[in-house]
Design an enzyme around this catalytic site. Structure first.
Site, PDB file in Angstrom:
ATOM      1  N   GLU A  93       0.807  -1.205   0.000  1.00 56.90           N
ATOM      2  CA  GLU A  93       0.000   0.000   0.000  1.00 56.90           C
ATOM      3  C   GLU A  93       0.846   1.263   0.000  1.00 56.90           C
ATOM      4  O   GLU A  93       1.936   1.286   0.572  1.00 56.90           O
ATOM      5  CB  GLU A  93      -0.914   0.017   1.225  1.00 56.90           C
ATOM      6  CG  GLU A  93      -2.020  -0.996   1.094  1.00 56.90           C
ATOM      7  CD  GLU A  93      -2.740  -1.245   2.392  1.00 56.90           C
ATOM      8  OE1 GLU A  93      -3.902  -1.640   2.315  1.00 56.90           O
ATOM      9  OE2 GLU A  93      -2.161  -1.036   3.458  1.00 56.90           O
ATOM     10  N   CYS A 106       3.158   8.061   2.101  1.00 58.93           N
ATOM     11  CA  CYS A 106       3.795   6.994   2.866  1.00 58.93           C
ATOM     12  C   CYS A 106       3.996   5.805   1.923  1.00 58.93           C
ATOM     13  O   CYS A 106       3.026   5.284   1.371  1.00 58.93           O
ATOM     14  CB  CYS A 106       2.867   6.643   4.030  1.00 58.93           C
ATOM     15  SG  CYS A 106       3.426   5.269   5.032  1.00 58.93           S
ATOM     16  N   CYS A 113       7.533  -8.336   5.967  1.00 58.38           N
ATOM     17  CA  CYS A 113       8.736  -7.827   6.637  1.00 58.38           C
ATOM     18  C   CYS A 113       9.310  -8.928   7.511  1.00 58.38           C
ATOM     19  O   CYS A 113       8.576  -9.669   8.164  1.00 58.38           O
ATOM     20  CB  CYS A 113       8.396  -6.613   7.499  1.00 58.38           C
ATOM     21  SG  CYS A 113       9.834  -5.912   8.356  1.00 58.38           S
ATOM     22  N   CYS A 117       8.151  -7.476  14.336  1.00 57.31           N
ATOM     23  CA  CYS A 117       7.852  -6.793  15.593  1.00 57.31           C
ATOM     24  C   CYS A 117       6.529  -7.322  16.151  1.00 57.31           C
ATOM     25  O   CYS A 117       5.602  -7.621  15.394  1.00 57.31           O
ATOM     26  CB  CYS A 117       7.762  -5.289  15.367  1.00 57.31           C
ATOM     27  SG  CYS A 117       9.310  -4.582  14.784  1.00 57.31           S
ATOM     28  N   CYS A 120       3.108  -5.614  15.062  1.00 55.07           N
ATOM     29  CA  CYS A 120       2.957  -5.193  13.661  1.00 55.07           C
ATOM     30  C   CYS A 120       2.434  -6.339  12.810  1.00 55.07           C
ATOM     31  O   CYS A 120       3.059  -7.394  12.713  1.00 55.07           O
ATOM     32  CB  CYS A 120       4.296  -4.703  13.127  1.00 55.07           C
ATOM     33  SG  CYS A 120       4.244  -4.314  11.359  1.00 55.07           S
ATOM     34  N   CYS A 340      -3.055   0.301   7.263  1.00 56.92           N
ATOM     35  CA  CYS A 340      -2.213  -0.204   6.192  1.00 56.92           C
ATOM     36  C   CYS A 340      -2.090  -1.717   6.324  1.00 56.92           C
ATOM     37  O   CYS A 340      -1.914  -2.226   7.414  1.00 56.92           O
ATOM     38  CB  CYS A 340      -0.820   0.401   6.246  1.00 56.92           C
ATOM     39  SG  CYS A 340      -0.819   2.153   5.971  1.00 56.92           S
TER      40      CYS A 340
HETATM   41  N1  SAH Z   1       9.904  -0.995   9.205  1.00 54.11           N
HETATM   42  C1  SAH Z   1      10.038   0.386   9.479  1.00 54.11           C
HETATM   43  C2  SAH Z   1       9.066   1.270   8.727  1.00 54.11           C
HETATM   44  C3  SAH Z   1       7.671   0.752   8.562  1.00 54.11           C
HETATM   45  S1  SAH Z   1       6.708   0.619  10.011  1.00 54.11           S
HETATM   46  C4  SAH Z   1       9.946   0.635  10.970  1.00 54.11           C
HETATM   47  O1  SAH Z   1       9.589  -0.266  11.713  1.00 54.11           O
HETATM   48  O2  SAH Z   1      10.280   1.745  11.372  1.00 54.11           O
HETATM   49  C5  SAH Z   1       6.274   2.324  10.316  1.00 54.11           C
HETATM   50  C6  SAH Z   1       5.864   2.599  11.758  1.00 54.11           C
HETATM   51  O3  SAH Z   1       4.597   1.987  12.073  1.00 54.11           O
HETATM   52  C7  SAH Z   1       6.867   2.057  12.735  1.00 54.11           C
HETATM   53  O4  SAH Z   1       7.199   3.004  13.717  1.00 54.11           O
HETATM   54  C8  SAH Z   1       6.098   0.898  13.329  1.00 54.11           C
HETATM   55  O5  SAH Z   1       6.578   0.571  14.583  1.00 54.11           O
HETATM   56  C9  SAH Z   1       4.684   1.398  13.340  1.00 54.11           C
HETATM   57  N2  SAH Z   1       3.686   0.335  13.541  1.00 54.11           N
HETATM   58  C10 SAH Z   1       3.727  -0.937  13.103  1.00 54.11           C
HETATM   59  N3  SAH Z   1       2.634  -1.623  13.516  1.00 54.11           N
HETATM   60  C11 SAH Z   1       1.887  -0.775  14.221  1.00 54.11           C
HETATM   61  C12 SAH Z   1       0.621  -0.889  14.895  1.00 54.11           C
HETATM   62  N4  SAH Z   1      -0.068  -2.025  14.906  1.00 54.11           N
HETATM   63  N5  SAH Z   1       0.126   0.203  15.515  1.00 54.11           N
HETATM   64  C13 SAH Z   1       0.814   1.377  15.485  1.00 54.11           C
HETATM   65  N6  SAH Z   1       1.995   1.543  14.851  1.00 54.11           N
HETATM   66  C14 SAH Z   1       2.530   0.480  14.237  1.00 54.11           C
HETATM   67 FE1  SF4 Z   2       8.851  -4.624   9.946  1.00 52.64          FE
HETATM   68 FE2  SF4 Z   2       6.564  -3.887  11.055  1.00 52.64          FE
HETATM   69 FE3  SF4 Z   2       8.758  -4.075  12.547  1.00 52.64          FE
HETATM   70 FE4  SF4 Z   2       8.561  -2.070  10.740  1.00 52.64          FE
HETATM   71  S1  SF4 Z   2       7.258  -2.366  12.548  1.00 52.64           S
HETATM   72  S2  SF4 Z   2      10.330  -3.425  11.114  1.00 52.64           S
HETATM   73  S3  SF4 Z   2       7.379  -3.120   9.129  1.00 52.64           S
HETATM   74  S4  SF4 Z   2       7.728  -5.779  11.497  1.00 52.64           S
END
Ligand code: SAH
Ligand code: SF4
Length: 368
Positions: A93, A106, A113, A117, A120, A340
């Site tokens: 997206e 964005c 990925c 995390c 996420c 997203c």
């Molecule tokens: N991988 C990179 C960039 C993409 S994620 C990173 O982790 O920085 C972009 C942002 O969205 C990151 O700060 C991530 O921690 C946050 N994010 C991911 N999942 C989320 C969720 N469920 N709720 C709120 N923020 C989230």
């Molecule tokens: Fe990957 Fe999601 Fe962690 Fe960003 S927040 S590094 S997209 S797993």
């Protein structure tokens, strides 16, 4: 045609090299770059100030091809989201977030990925593949075409954040080429401070980015100590906080801004206590930074909850009262399921390539 090169992914030296191979002068490559990126032209016959022989050569060896738009959503608040096909049942997206003084796009850098995390949904999908530079730049190309020019004639997309799906610094080569194209005056001409790369903390690549193309940097911190960060951001086990913060300090020597943006997702009862805030404050005092608190966006089976608003406020006030610039990210585009990854999940399910729900982050106001 399948062997043709996609011009959307070629930075200036690569495009000059391609053209030089055909005996074209360097300024022809610059002209071509302007046609493709500034005017959004995909058809070579329309590039009328290029010699016919050059256009024919381009027609047989090159193409201008952005990812196919599977869905195009518009929110009542002006937010726009495109679901893009990147092949083999994968979709990513791109999201446009309009604000009074700027328009932020964005972009995604990977389908899925590998960092995984805890909070996420993209991470929960696992890693499918890296996008190439043309697929990353293609998101900006498409958005510019779809949004048209503002009344004053200037572009609607004034800022780009690499905060969509994927970890940009684990797809370094394509991210770097895309950044160079976005910054190129013959392409999008964005300044380094208007382009932000967000990373979960790939330390060696933070150093490379500083040397190769220092744009604004956001670091997804989410925890102020190693024990907790190991759980939330598994990459921390490889690059612990002390190394990450040292890399941030090194980055600042070349960064286009004099601060790093620390992102901190607010998880109820996990990382949101006053003690966590004070530990985060100690980090912010060491590394010149702004803090962006992100209320967690829940998804099915996440097993995590968003911190209550009052807790977010209290947490933020610990930082603010100590003089640290702290913002809370605002959810945008709720009415178009702007979380997203959600629609990408639907497509994957339909094509039976993934079973898991892929809801993820909300559309957000990004303050960098
Ligand atoms: N991988 C990179 C960039 C993409 S994620 C990173 O982790 O920085 C972009 C942002 O969205 C990151 O700060 C991530 O921690 C946050 N994010 C991911 N999942 C989320 C969720 N469920 N709720 C709120 N923020 C989230
Ligand atoms: Fe990957 Fe999601 Fe962690 Fe960003 S927040 S590094 S997209 S797993």
């Amino acid at each position: 045609m399948s062997e043709s090169v996609n011009l959307l992914g070629l930075d200036a030296p690569a495009l000059a090299g391609l053209c030089a191979g055909w005996g074209e002068k360097p300024f022809r490559a610059r002209q071509l770059m302007r046609w493709v990126h500034q005017r959004g032209e995909a058809e070579f016959p329309a590039m009328t100030d290029l010699a016919r022989s050059f256009r024919e050569r381009l027609g047989s060896h090159a193409r201008v091809q952005a990812p196919e738009v599977l869905r195009d959503h518009r929110s009542a608040d002006g937010t726009r989201k495109w679901l893009l096909d990147v092949g083999a049942g994968n979709a990513v997206e791109a999201v446009f977030i309009p604000e009074a003084q700027r328009g932020t796009l964005c972009v995604s850098t990977q389908a899925g990925c590998a960092v995984n995390c805890l909070f996420c949904a993209t991470g929960k999908q696992g890693f499918s593949r890296n996008l190439d530079a043309a697929e990353i730049v293609g998101q900006l190309w498409l958005a510019n075409k779809a949004l048209g020019a503002a009344p004053g004639g200037e572009r609607v997309v004034s800022n780009v954040v690499f905060m969509g799906m994927g970890e940009p610094l684990q797809n370094y080569a394509a991210t770097l080429a895309a950044l160079r194209i976005m910054l190129d005056d013959n392409a999008y001409g964005l300044s380094r401070r208007r382009v932000t790369v967000s990373t979960s903390g790939v330390v060696p690549m933070i150093d490379r980015l500083r040397d190769d193309c220092p744009v604004a940097l956001a670091v997804s911190l989410h925890a102020p100590d190693d024990a907790l960060r190991d759980e939330l951001v598994p990459l921390n086990r490889k690059y612990p906080l002390a190394e990450l913060l040292a890399a941030c300090e090194r980055y600042l020597a070349r960064a286009p801004r004099d601060f790093i943006t620390f992102e901190y997702v607010m998880l109820d009862g996990v990382n949101d206590s006053d003690a966590h805030a004070r530990a985060l404050l100690a980090i912010a005092r060491r590394v010149p930074s702004k803090i962006n608190l992100i209320p967690f966006n829940p998804f099915p089976h996440a097993g995590l909850r968003r911190s209550p608003d009052e807790r977010v406020r209290r947490f933020g006030s610990v930082l603010l009262e100590a003089g640290i610039v702290t913002t809370v990210r605002r959810t945008r585009g709720d009415d178009i399921d702007a979380a997203c990854g959600q629609l990408a999940g639907e497509v994957r399910d339909r094509t039976r390539l993934a079973e898991r729900d892929a809801r993820r982050i909300p559309l957000v106001e990004v303050r960098t």
